[in-house]
Design an enzyme around this catalytic site. Structure first.
Site, PDB file in Angstrom:
ATOM      1  N   ARG A  50       0.855  -1.185   0.000  1.00 38.73           N
ATOM      2  CA  ARG A  50       0.000   0.000   0.000  1.00 38.73           C
ATOM      3  C   ARG A  50       0.884   1.226   0.000  1.00 38.73           C
ATOM      4  O   ARG A  50       1.484   1.553   1.032  1.00 38.73           O
ATOM      5  CB  ARG A  50      -0.921  -0.029   1.216  1.00 38.73           C
ATOM      6  N   ASP A  52       2.051   5.229  -0.223  1.00 42.36           N
ATOM      7  CA  ASP A  52       1.563   6.505   0.309  1.00 42.36           C
ATOM      8  C   ASP A  52       1.157   7.451  -0.808  1.00 42.36           C
ATOM      9  O   ASP A  52       1.512   7.251  -1.966  1.00 42.36           O
ATOM     10  CB  ASP A  52       2.681   7.181   1.112  1.00 42.36           C
ATOM     11  N   ARG A 198      11.485   5.850   2.821  1.00 39.98           N
ATOM     12  CA  ARG A 198      11.634   7.310   2.854  1.00 39.98           C
ATOM     13  C   ARG A 198      12.448   7.760   4.065  1.00 39.98           C
ATOM     14  O   ARG A 198      13.205   8.736   3.997  1.00 39.98           O
ATOM     15  CB  ARG A 198      10.270   7.974   2.835  1.00 39.98           C
TER      16      ARG A 198
END
Lengths: 246, 246
Positions: A50, A52, A198
């Site tokens: 999933r 972002d 990230r």
């Protein structure tokens, strides 16, 4: 009932992320809506990961169950026609076994992070790279990256919203490569924590600009504390590259 | 008065082309407006080539004369800040001699044409490639391309709006390369006729899909007749790569 595996390319820019949301567009909803229009069946599309808001995919893998009988060719063409103008494209499609699952059968995930490292902002790749206007030392970033490879408690690199049962993950690959004006960071693991890529890229960028030494990344990892995080890199440079299956 | 050389990257999508137009936005007007805001001087920006609507540039070269004294750094940063949100970026800037001219001093121009050759439409590179959903034979295209290299009358490959004095040009390079799902066509010449690259790419695509034999491209060239053109490729796959100077 046929289970279909979909390979999906998407530009994450206009989406709230992969997962269906009440408050905005998602890649999942775009695909489900196209499938509903085509087959008349409300079907749920499951993805390997999933992503972002703003994160892109070169080849996300997903699956969906459909009662309607349709050829591979017609299904792919139909979804691609109906999903427009949203920037989502089904690049491949195939029938799979009923117990095959895009998320639970997946044994590896690969990501690419693109940093545009030059003074001038991007014109052609706007929204497709993280623009870092100060010089980054890619070789120091590569040295720092090696501290993160392996099996570790990645609490420092985990979003507070992460739903994973354990913060312990095995990072199989984290490499840093200078590619012209860009720096490419590639990450591979069986699975990642929420925001892990990230967060790791953000810390590598701290090293790249000389604010951190490569060893500071190891210290941040060992702190097992989100407060030790240097920086969370923005979503627009991140690409889901590939999901691997047995 | 100082003459400045600008290297400019732009996404041609939202523009009517390089050249200032009454009826819509242009790259030239975007730059001139930013310079006017910064210096208070109405200045004309001259480019090495005037690209069509939708055509992109990795590195267009241009020049402008400014009376105001300003550092290279401040000029580049100022223009890039003021030109936003338009997708134009000055990637390099330098002072040049008063008789240096972006267009008239230029001795070579290079273009890249990107074809996305797969069934599924582009999601990430929408507007940045020509999507050709039928299989192209890149090796036949390469064979056809060799007929066009050299000094020829390119009337067949010239727009009716072309303002060049002569249709005779020397094409130094025209190569076709398969790059994953893309086919890249690279062209180099001292100068090109209006629509020449797109016209040549269109004919190569006719060969690639088997509608033309490679020799048909030579016949089209020898016809010296716009009616002999197979197809004009769309602008969105075309990139101005570089202008060369002595």
């Amino acid at each position: 009932m046929t289970r279909w595996r979909l390979t999906v390319e998407f530009d994450g820019g206009p989406f709230m992320g992969w997962q269906r949301q009440d408050h905005g567009p998602s890649v999942q909803a775009a695909l489900e809506q196209a499938l509903l229009q085509m087959t008349g069946e409300p079907a749920v599309v499951h993805a390997a990961g999933r992503t972002d808001a703003g994160v892109h995919a070169l080849a996300m893998t997903a699956h969906v169950d459909l009662a309607k009988t349709v050829s591979e060719h017609r299904l792919r063409e139909g979804v691609n026609a109906l999903v427009r103008p949203q920037p989502v494209s089904v690049t491949a499609i195939a029938q799979v076994a009923d117990d095959w699952h895009a998320r639970f059968s997946c044994i590896g995930r690969r990501y690419l992070y693109r940093i545009l490292n030059r003074r001038a902002p991007p014109a052609l790749d706007r929204g497709k790279v993280w623009h870092v206007p100060v010089d980054l030392d890619a070789s120091a970033m590569g040295e720092a990256a090696r501290h993160l490879v392996g099996r570790h408690d990645f609490t420092t690199f985990r979003s507070v919203h992460c739903q994973s049962q354990s913060p312990v993950k095995t990072l199989d690959q984290l490499t840093v490569e200078q590619a012209g004006e860009e720096i490419h960071i590639r990450a591979a693991a069986r699975s990642f924590l929420h925001h892990q890529v990230r967060s790791m890229v953000g810390c590598l960028a701290m090293v790249g600009r000389g604010r951190w030494a490569p060893d500071d990344v190891r210290a941040a990892l060992e702190a097992k504390d989100r407060q030790a995080l240097g920086l969370n890199a923005p979503p627009e440079g991140l690409y889901f590259v590939e999901a691997l299956y047995p």
